[in-house]
Motif scaffolding. Structure first.
Motif, PDB file in Angstrom:
ATOM      1  N   UNK A 191       0.825  -1.202   0.000  1.00 43.85           N
ATOM      2  CA  UNK A 191       0.000   0.000   0.000  1.00 43.85           C
ATOM      3  C   UNK A 191       0.861   1.253   0.000  1.00 43.85           C
ATOM      4  N   UNK A 192       1.923   1.247   0.796  1.00 46.10           N
ATOM      5  CA  UNK A 192       2.816   2.406   0.852  1.00 46.10           C
ATOM      6  C   UNK A 192       3.481   2.654  -0.496  1.00 46.10           C
ATOM      7  N   UNK A 193       3.947   1.588  -1.144  1.00 49.40           N
ATOM      8  CA  UNK A 193       4.599   1.749  -2.449  1.00 49.40           C
ATOM      9  C   UNK A 193       3.626   2.274  -3.493  1.00 49.40           C
ATOM     10  N   UNK A 194       2.394   1.800  -3.446  1.00 50.78           N
ATOM     11  CA  UNK A 194       1.389   2.279  -4.378  1.00 50.78           C
ATOM     12  C   UNK A 194       1.129   3.771  -4.163  1.00 50.78           C
ATOM     13  N   UNK A 195       1.001   4.166  -2.897  1.00 48.49           N
ATOM     14  CA  UNK A 195       0.765   5.578  -2.583  1.00 48.49           C
ATOM     15  C   UNK A 195       1.936   6.449  -3.019  1.00 48.49           C
ATOM     16  N   UNK A 196       3.154   5.948  -2.856  1.00 49.45           N
ATOM     17  CA  UNK A 196       4.340   6.741  -3.206  1.00 49.45           C
ATOM     18  C   UNK A 196       4.387   7.097  -4.686  1.00 49.45           C
ATOM     19  N   UNK A 197       3.839   6.225  -5.543  1.00 50.83           N
ATOM     20  CA  UNK A 197       3.841   6.539  -6.966  1.00 50.83           C
ATOM     21  C   UNK A 197       3.024   7.780  -7.265  1.00 50.83           C
ATOM     22  N   UNK A 198       2.000   8.029  -6.463  1.00 48.49           N
ATOM     23  CA  UNK A 198       1.166   9.220  -6.627  1.00 48.49           C
ATOM     24  C   UNK A 198       1.766  10.408  -5.878  1.00 48.49           C
ATOM     25  N   UNK A 199       2.252  10.176  -4.673  1.00 49.63           N
ATOM     26  CA  UNK A 199       2.808  11.258  -3.853  1.00 49.63           C
ATOM     27  C   UNK A 199       4.034  11.883  -4.505  1.00 49.63           C
ATOM     28  N   UNK A 200       4.823  11.080  -5.192  1.00 49.81           N
ATOM     29  CA  UNK A 200       6.037  11.606  -5.807  1.00 49.81           C
ATOM     30  C   UNK A 200       5.712  12.702  -6.825  1.00 49.81           C
ATOM     31  N   UNK A 201       4.750  12.439  -7.696  1.00 46.81           N
ATOM     32  CA  UNK A 201       4.373  13.451  -8.678  1.00 46.81           C
ATOM     33  C   UNK A 201       3.774  14.675  -8.034  1.00 46.81           C
ATOM     34  N   UNK A 202       2.991  14.486  -6.985  1.00 49.87           N
ATOM     35  CA  UNK A 202       2.364  15.603  -6.283  1.00 49.87           C
ATOM     36  C   UNK A 202       3.410  16.478  -5.604  1.00 49.87           C
ATOM     37  N   UNK A 203       4.393  15.851  -4.940  1.00 52.07           N
ATOM     38  CA  UNK A 203       5.445  16.608  -4.267  1.00 52.07           C
ATOM     39  C   UNK A 203       6.289  17.392  -5.269  1.00 52.07           C
ATOM     40  N   UNK A 204       6.595  16.769  -6.388  1.00 51.31           N
ATOM     41  CA  UNK A 204       7.385  17.449  -7.412  1.00 51.31           C
ATOM     42  C   UNK A 204       6.629  18.651  -7.990  1.00 51.31           C
ATOM     43  N   UNK A 205       5.334  18.475  -8.231  1.00 47.02           N
ATOM     44  CA  UNK A 205       4.540  19.520  -8.861  1.00 47.02           C
ATOM     45  C   UNK A 205       4.278  20.701  -7.940  1.00 47.02           C
ATOM     46  N   UNK A 206       4.138  20.444  -6.637  1.00 48.66           N
ATOM     47  CA  UNK A 206       3.757  21.508  -5.708  1.00 48.66           C
ATOM     48  C   UNK A 206       4.928  22.058  -4.899  1.00 48.66           C
TER      49      UNK A 206
ATOM     50  N   UNK B  75       0.424  10.304   2.839  1.00 47.89           N
ATOM     51  CA  UNK B  75      -0.804   9.516   2.837  1.00 47.89           C
ATOM     52  C   UNK B  75      -0.933   8.825   4.178  1.00 47.89           C
ATOM     53  N   UNK B  76      -2.113   8.929   4.785  1.00 44.59           N
ATOM     54  CA  UNK B  76      -2.345   8.326   6.098  1.00 44.59           C
ATOM     55  C   UNK B  76      -3.549   7.404   6.041  1.00 44.59           C
ATOM     56  N   UNK B  77      -3.567   6.427   6.942  1.00 44.97           N
ATOM     57  CA  UNK B  77      -4.678   5.492   7.060  1.00 44.97           C
ATOM     58  C   UNK B  77      -5.158   5.505   8.515  1.00 44.97           C
ATOM     59  N   UNK B  78      -6.423   5.120   8.747  1.00 42.28           N
ATOM     60  CA  UNK B  78      -6.944   5.148  10.116  1.00 42.28           C
ATOM     61  C   UNK B  78      -6.239   4.166  11.036  1.00 42.28           C
ATOM     62  N   UNK B  79      -6.081   4.589  12.283  1.00 41.72           N
ATOM     63  CA  UNK B  79      -5.460   3.760  13.311  1.00 41.72           C
ATOM     64  C   UNK B  79      -6.124   4.118  14.630  1.00 41.72           C
TER      65      UNK B  79
ATOM     66  N   UNK C 294      -5.162   7.923  -6.563  1.00 46.66           N
ATOM     67  CA  UNK C 294      -4.859   6.822  -5.654  1.00 46.66           C
ATOM     68  C   UNK C 294      -6.102   5.973  -5.405  1.00 46.66           C
ATOM     69  N   UNK C 295      -7.265   6.604  -5.258  1.00 47.81           N
ATOM     70  CA  UNK C 295      -8.506   5.845  -5.062  1.00 47.81           C
ATOM     71  C   UNK C 295      -8.785   4.942  -6.250  1.00 47.81           C
ATOM     72  N   UNK C 296      -8.506   5.434  -7.462  1.00 52.68           N
ATOM     73  CA  UNK C 296      -8.687   4.602  -8.649  1.00 52.68           C
ATOM     74  C   UNK C 296      -7.747   3.405  -8.635  1.00 52.68           C
ATOM     75  N   UNK C 297      -6.507   3.635  -8.210  1.00 58.17           N
ATOM     76  CA  UNK C 297      -5.557   2.531  -8.125  1.00 58.17           C
ATOM     77  C   UNK C 297      -6.011   1.501  -7.093  1.00 58.17           C
ATOM     78  N   UNK C 298      -6.488   1.973  -5.965  1.00 60.23           N
ATOM     79  CA  UNK C 298      -6.937   1.065  -4.912  1.00 60.23           C
ATOM     80  C   UNK C 298      -8.190   0.300  -5.336  1.00 60.23           C
ATOM     81  N   UNK C 299      -9.002   0.923  -6.181  1.00 59.74           N
ATOM     82  CA  UNK C 299     -10.241   0.293  -6.639  1.00 59.74           C
ATOM     83  C   UNK C 299     -10.045  -0.514  -7.903  1.00 59.74           C
ATOM     84  N   UNK C 300      -8.814  -0.480  -8.435  1.00 62.88           N
ATOM     85  CA  UNK C 300      -8.513  -1.160  -9.688  1.00 62.88           C
ATOM     86  C   UNK C 300      -9.355  -0.606 -10.830  1.00 62.88           C
ATOM     87  N   UNK C 301      -9.566   0.738 -10.774  1.00 58.39           N
ATOM     88  CA  UNK C 301     -10.316   1.411 -11.832  1.00 58.39           C
ATOM     89  C   UNK C 301      -9.367   2.192 -12.721  1.00 58.39           C
ATOM     90  N   UNK C 302      -9.775   2.414 -13.960  1.00 59.43           N
ATOM     91  CA  UNK C 302      -9.007   3.252 -14.860  1.00 59.43           C
ATOM     92  C   UNK C 302      -9.220   4.702 -14.489  1.00 59.43           C
TER      93      UNK C 302
END
Length: 276
Positions: free
Chosen positions: A87-102, A108-112, A250-258
């Protein structure tokens, strides 16, 4: 359209995967005929697929109703994926582009329990926002945009049952420790679709955050964080759209949606239509 009776080994594998992916929060079990109709398969093929998946533990057959639900092998695979950092690796693929762009740190956080826990973070171009890595940090429900972007979007009754009567620690002078004020901030986040904080949990940072949702259910939050002491050429709030698009990706990736055909140009804050 009914598919042919003969199937190559590759087609059989694809059909078995299609069966597993047909399960959802609203579809917890299948009967043989129902699945055959849903996938356009002969009943005999549906029966063989369900029986084979049950034999391997991916499904479990109820001996009374003869309906098939997900089995322990699915739990084993999901737990293995989570323990291996999938899950962390999947999120990082999205976070990397966001960090670079902004230029900001993206996380990314999950409930605990009564917190959210950071499982992935990519630093912005000006470096980390703290002296220690963000991954592993816990953020309490009542303090800061990162946690508010998750808890605000829970069912209000569920959230109040979780938080009502709990003592709230004051981290800074801006921390909400009153339940009425906390609910007001939750409501505000829901109305605008995102949360903002400036020193509620960490007096040295400000953040914006949005929920990451599968359908209407929040599964975590995504944030952009910046240190107050640094000067940026733009305002943090200008990146709300980019943050929302990243959360949707990221939600699309987690849902296996295009992903949708229109995507936002994160650097310019405007939408662009994908070309083929």
């Amino acid at each position: 359209m009914t598919r042919g009776h003969d199937a190559s080994p590759l087609q059989t594998v694809d059909r078995a995967l299609e069966v597993l992916l047909s399960y959802s929060a609203t579809r917890r079990d299948w009967g043989v005929s129902e699945l055959a109709d849903h996938l356009g398969l002969p009943r005999s093929t549906s029966q063989r697929l369900l029986a084979a998946l049950a034999a391997r533990g991916f499904l479990v057959a109820d001996p009374t109703t003869r309906r098939y639900s997900l089995g322990p092998a699915m739990w084993h695979m999901a737990a293995l994926w989570e323990r291996s950092g999938g899950l962390a690796r999947l999120a990082e693929t999205v976070l990397d582009g966001l960090a670079r762009a902004t230029g900001r740190t993206a996380s990314f956080t999950v409930p605990d329990g009564f917190h959210v826990r950071c499982i992935a973070a990519i630093d912005g171009e000006q470096g980390p926002v703290r002296s220690h890595p963000l991954v592993g940090d816990l953020y309490p429900a009542h303090a800061g945009a990162t946690s508010r972007a998750y808890f605000a979007f829970l069912d209000p009754l569920v959230r109040r049952n979780m938080l009502t009567g709990r003592p709230f620690s004051r981290f800074t002078e801006l921390t909400a420790v009153d339940e009425v004020e906390l609910e007001r901030r939750f409501d505000e986040a829901v109305r605008q679709g995102w949360a903002r904080s400036e020193g509620e949990y960490d007096a040295t940072t400000r953040a914006i955050a949005v929920p990451v949702r599968i359908g209407t259910t929040p599964v975590g939050s995504m944030s952009l964080v910046e240190p107050k002491v640094l000067d940026f050429p733009d305002e943090l709030d200008e990146h709300v759209g980019a943050l929302q698009d990243a959360a949707a990706t990221l939600a699309n990736l987690l849902s296996n949606r295009q992903p949708p055909p229109a995507q936002r140009d994160w650097r310019r804050g405007r939408s662009r239509v994908a070309t083929t």
